[in-house]
Design a protein around this motif. Sequence first.
Motif, PDB file in Angstrom:
ATOM      1  N   LEU A 139       0.835  -1.204   0.000  1.00  0.00           N
ATOM      2  CA  LEU A 139       0.000   0.000   0.000  1.00  0.00           C
ATOM      3  C   LEU A 139       0.872   1.259   0.000  1.00  0.00           C
ATOM      4  O   LEU A 139       0.573   2.243  -0.691  1.00  0.00           O
ATOM      5  N   LYS A 140       1.944   1.225   0.750  1.00  0.00           N
ATOM      6  CA  LYS A 140       2.876   2.354   0.754  1.00  0.00           C
ATOM      7  C   LYS A 140       3.519   2.525  -0.615  1.00  0.00           C
ATOM      8  O   LYS A 140       3.663   3.653  -1.109  1.00  0.00           O
ATOM      9  N   ASP A 141       3.901   1.403  -1.234  1.00  0.00           N
ATOM     10  CA  ASP A 141       4.462   1.467  -2.583  1.00  0.00           C
ATOM     11  C   ASP A 141       3.451   2.069  -3.556  1.00  0.00           C
ATOM     12  O   ASP A 141       3.805   2.895  -4.412  1.00  0.00           O
ATOM     13  N   ALA A 142       2.198   1.645  -3.432  1.00  0.00           N
ATOM     14  CA  ALA A 142       1.158   2.126  -4.336  1.00  0.00           C
ATOM     15  C   ALA A 142       0.970   3.636  -4.211  1.00  0.00           C
ATOM     16  O   ALA A 142       0.833   4.353  -5.215  1.00  0.00           O
ATOM     17  N   LYS A 143       0.978   4.129  -2.991  1.00  0.00           N
ATOM     18  CA  LYS A 143       0.734   5.552  -2.760  1.00  0.00           C
ATOM     19  C   LYS A 143       1.910   6.413  -3.203  1.00  0.00           C
ATOM     20  O   LYS A 143       1.734   7.580  -3.578  1.00  0.00           O
ATOM     21  N   SER A 144       3.109   5.874  -3.143  1.00  0.00           N
ATOM     22  CA  SER A 144       4.293   6.660  -3.511  1.00  0.00           C
ATOM     23  C   SER A 144       4.699   6.471  -4.970  1.00  0.00           C
ATOM     24  O   SER A 144       5.620   7.127  -5.443  1.00  0.00           O
ATOM     25  N   SER A 145       3.990   5.591  -5.675  1.00  0.00           N
ATOM     26  CA  SER A 145       4.394   5.249  -7.039  1.00  0.00           C
ATOM     27  C   SER A 145       3.989   6.277  -8.082  1.00  0.00           C
ATOM     28  O   SER A 145       4.554   6.318  -9.182  1.00  0.00           O
ATOM     29  N   ILE A 147       1.207   6.095  -9.526  1.00  0.00           N
ATOM     30  CA  ILE A 147       0.224   5.409 -10.366  1.00  0.00           C
ATOM     31  C   ILE A 147      -1.170   5.764  -9.875  1.00  0.00           C
ATOM     32  O   ILE A 147      -1.459   5.682  -8.674  1.00  0.00           O
ATOM     33  N   THR A 148      -2.043   6.169 -10.781  1.00  0.00           N
ATOM     34  CA  THR A 148      -3.402   6.504 -10.393  1.00  0.00           C
ATOM     35  C   THR A 148      -4.214   5.233 -10.174  1.00  0.00           C
ATOM     36  O   THR A 148      -3.889   4.177 -10.708  1.00  0.00           O
ATOM     37  N   VAL A 166       2.980  -4.646 -11.599  1.00  0.00           N
ATOM     38  CA  VAL A 166       2.175  -3.422 -11.462  1.00  0.00           C
ATOM     39  C   VAL A 166       2.906  -2.252 -12.116  1.00  0.00           C
ATOM     40  O   VAL A 166       2.298  -1.439 -12.835  1.00  0.00           O
ATOM     41  N   LEU A 167       4.197  -2.164 -11.880  1.00  0.00           N
ATOM     42  CA  LEU A 167       4.980  -1.089 -12.493  1.00  0.00           C
ATOM     43  C   LEU A 167       5.006  -1.232 -14.013  1.00  0.00           C
ATOM     44  O   LEU A 167       4.929  -0.231 -14.743  1.00  0.00           O
ATOM     45  N   ARG A 168       5.126  -2.437 -14.482  1.00  0.00           N
ATOM     46  CA  ARG A 168       5.186  -2.683 -15.926  1.00  0.00           C
ATOM     47  C   ARG A 168       3.935  -2.173 -16.639  1.00  0.00           C
ATOM     48  O   ARG A 168       4.019  -1.571 -17.707  1.00  0.00           O
ATOM     49  N   GLY A 171      -0.351  -0.015 -13.372  1.00  0.00           N
ATOM     50  CA  GLY A 171      -1.613  -0.259 -12.680  1.00  0.00           C
ATOM     51  C   GLY A 171      -1.871  -1.744 -12.563  1.00  0.00           C
ATOM     52  O   GLY A 171      -0.966  -2.575 -12.737  1.00  0.00           O
ATOM     53  N   VAL A 172      -3.117  -2.095 -12.267  1.00  0.00           N
ATOM     54  CA  VAL A 172      -3.484  -3.505 -12.190  1.00  0.00           C
ATOM     55  C   VAL A 172      -3.303  -4.134 -13.573  1.00  0.00           C
ATOM     56  O   VAL A 172      -3.810  -3.598 -14.568  1.00  0.00           O
TER      57      VAL A 172
END
Length: 354
Positions: A139-145, A147-148, A166-168, A171-172
């Motif tokens: 979740l921390k990675d998602a918020k700092s990434s 990515i919307t 996810v990075l590739r 998103g999902v």
Amino acid sequence: MKTLIKAAAAVVAALLLAVTALVGMVLIDDEARATEISDGGGGLRGVPAEFRPWILRASKECSERELTPALLAAQLYQESGFQTSRARATSDKGAQGPAQFIPATWATWGRDSDGNGEVSPWDIGDAVIAQGRMMCSLLKDAKSSGITGDPRALALAGYNAGWPAVLRFGGVPPASFAHGETYRYVRIILGLMPRFQGPGLFSVSGSGDGADAVRRAADRMGTPYAWGGGGPNGPGTGFCDGTNGYLNGRCSASSTVGFDCSSLVMYAYWPSLHLPRTAAVQYGATSNHAVSRENLKVGDLLFWSHGGSSSIYHVAMYAGDGNVIHAPRTGKTVSIVPLASAMPSSDYFGATRP
């Protein structure tokens, strides 16, 4: 979570460090369903009692508000259906336990969270706390990434397919990725959350030993009743004595990890006050501080008897607002109920203040 197999070996190696394994949707079988609870509390309902305290703890230990008990419960249901046996909770790709960790990922997140001296993905406490720890990090990675999108969806996708995926895709991963397994995994879990969403966390007002004891007991809501089980260090298996501890004609206590009424009280007060083990002796140890029903305070002990202090058979703790918290009987779980209906009103013997 079945491990994603890529054409290039280098990609496989990178994913293995971050991936647990993909798993298809499973249903709770009759045995698991029999242990479900529905009383809610703590924002959680409908989970097997042995999972409940660990789910609540995993959510509480994460600073990310999105990691709710319902999210963790829905994820566990999707991963394994709350299964704990090696036959039912081992995937064809080597994922293990109720949270379906592959060994490489378990090496990163696994800890001896239940304090039994073993770090195992098969231990409910170890597995659920590791699941929560990994999801919190994602979740921390998602918020700092940057990515919307819903951070819960991104974190779930990272748990399922690995954060590099996810990075590739930014998103999902789409339905075209890995035959749609990650795409469906995220949608199913988010859709399952309402099933496990319960009432808000029970709160106790005030301070002091009594209030602290009730809070400690409330953290164990949903723990099964086990005649003779439990103690100051937490729940434990009980025993049957020829009369007590039986459910549907078999000895349930000897295979149930839980509390009985007096061990819950003992556990709740133990950090500050060492109460004796049984309800009758607890009454004897505190009877010099009798309290009328009209003057009850949070943490006071309430007793029920078949006649006289020597026949006391049940103890509960006053939780405020006319309610008690107790471990009622075999087949039930630690719960908060109205004092008026906790036990037969004609058996109410009195209250004391430890």
